[in-house]
Scaffold this motif. Structure first.
Motif: not given
Length: 286
Positions: A14-23, A27-34, A58-59, A80-81
């Motif tokens: 649910q937390r991930r679904d709620r974040a999907a609309g404005n992720f 996204d800085f942390l995910y971008a650094a990891m990716a 994201d893709r 949603r992701f």
């Protein structure tokens, strides 16, 4: 063996679904990891044909692997992701794929909120073909120290667990080895982010789907408690009024066993990379 239930799996999704609309705004942390994952993949000389990406808000990872000629399966614990990337909804410790389905798995930023982490690593190893590679990133011990201290101050004499439990780099290396991976490596990187208030940090955690999802949730902070936490957080500010918070990012890698590989490293021998340790920490401001 009974697996301790630390996280609420439905709330996690649910937390991930709620974040999907404005992720994209958080996204800085995910971008650094990716980006770190792709950098490490650049150091691997062999080619991969079939990849699984777990954690796809994201893709960027999906598209980057496709550009390298991989057939890519996307998946995420949040519906949603997963749907946005045309992928599967899954739990990492109960993968829906037959054994030896992939020769590369990237697991980006999700394994720190799975109840059965050893079981998830075993499942990931089984999903790899012989000599297949797993790369993973998670938030590790030492992260969110300022936030943790502020929340403890707000709780006073009756502290509640409000920050997720975190593993350290040595534990990650040992878990990879115990799960049957050969040549396991674990290292860490620091990402410092400066905030004008505790509320900006909390907004980022919600926006990236990382708000607490504990199976035994703490009581909500009162308005007075939240004010105390904000004041404590502000006391640690730099002269310009911004407080530096640290995310410790753990990176892990391991290979599925294959008879032609070099002999695996002794269990627990994975150590922090000196090159990574000497690399300057990145910093952003919010």
């Amino acid at each position: 063996m009974t697996v301790p239930v630390i996280f609420n799996e439905a709330l996690r999704a649910q937390r991930r679904d709620r974040a999907a609309g404005n992720f994209a705004a958080h996204d800085f942390l995910y971008a650094a990891m990716a980006d770190a994952m792709l950098e490490r993949l650049d150091d691997v000389t062999r080619a991969f044909e079939s990849a699984l990406v777990i954690g796809c808000p994201d893709r960027r990872l999906v598209d980057a692997l496709a550009a390298r000629g991989c057939s890519v399966t996307a998946a995420d614990p949040g519906a949603r992701f997963a749907q946005a990337c045309g992928g599967d909804i899954l739990r990492e410790d109960a993968l829906p794929y037959p054994p030896e389905s992939f020769d590369l798995i990237l697991c980006c930023g999700t394994l720190d909120t799975i109840n059965d982490l050893p079981g998830a690593l075993i499942a990931l190893r089984r999903a790899l073909r012989p000599d297949g590679l797993l790369l993973l990133t998670i938030i590790g011990a030492g992260s969110l120290a300022r936030l943790k201290a502020a929340l403890l101050a707000a709780d006073g004499e009756r502290p509640a667990q409000r920050i997720h439990p975190q593993i350290d780099v040595r534990a990650l290396g040992d878990l990879l080895s115990r799960a049957g991976f050969t040549m396991p490596v674990a290292d860490s990187d620091n990402l410092d982010v400066r905030y004008g208030s505790i509320f900006g940090l909390m907004a980022d955690l919600r926006g990236m789907g990382a708000a607490q999802c504990l199976a035994s949730p703490p009581p909500p902070l009162t308005r007075a408690g939240l004010s105390l936490a904000a004041a404590h957080f502000a006391q640690a500010a730099d002269p310009d009024g911004r407080t530096r918070e640290r995310f410790v990012v753990l990176h892990g890698s391991g290979w599925a066993p294959d008879p032609d590989q070099p002999r695996p490293a002794r269990r627990g021998s994975a150590t922090v990379s000196l090159a990574e340790a000497l690399r300057p920490s990145r910093a952003t401001e919010t």
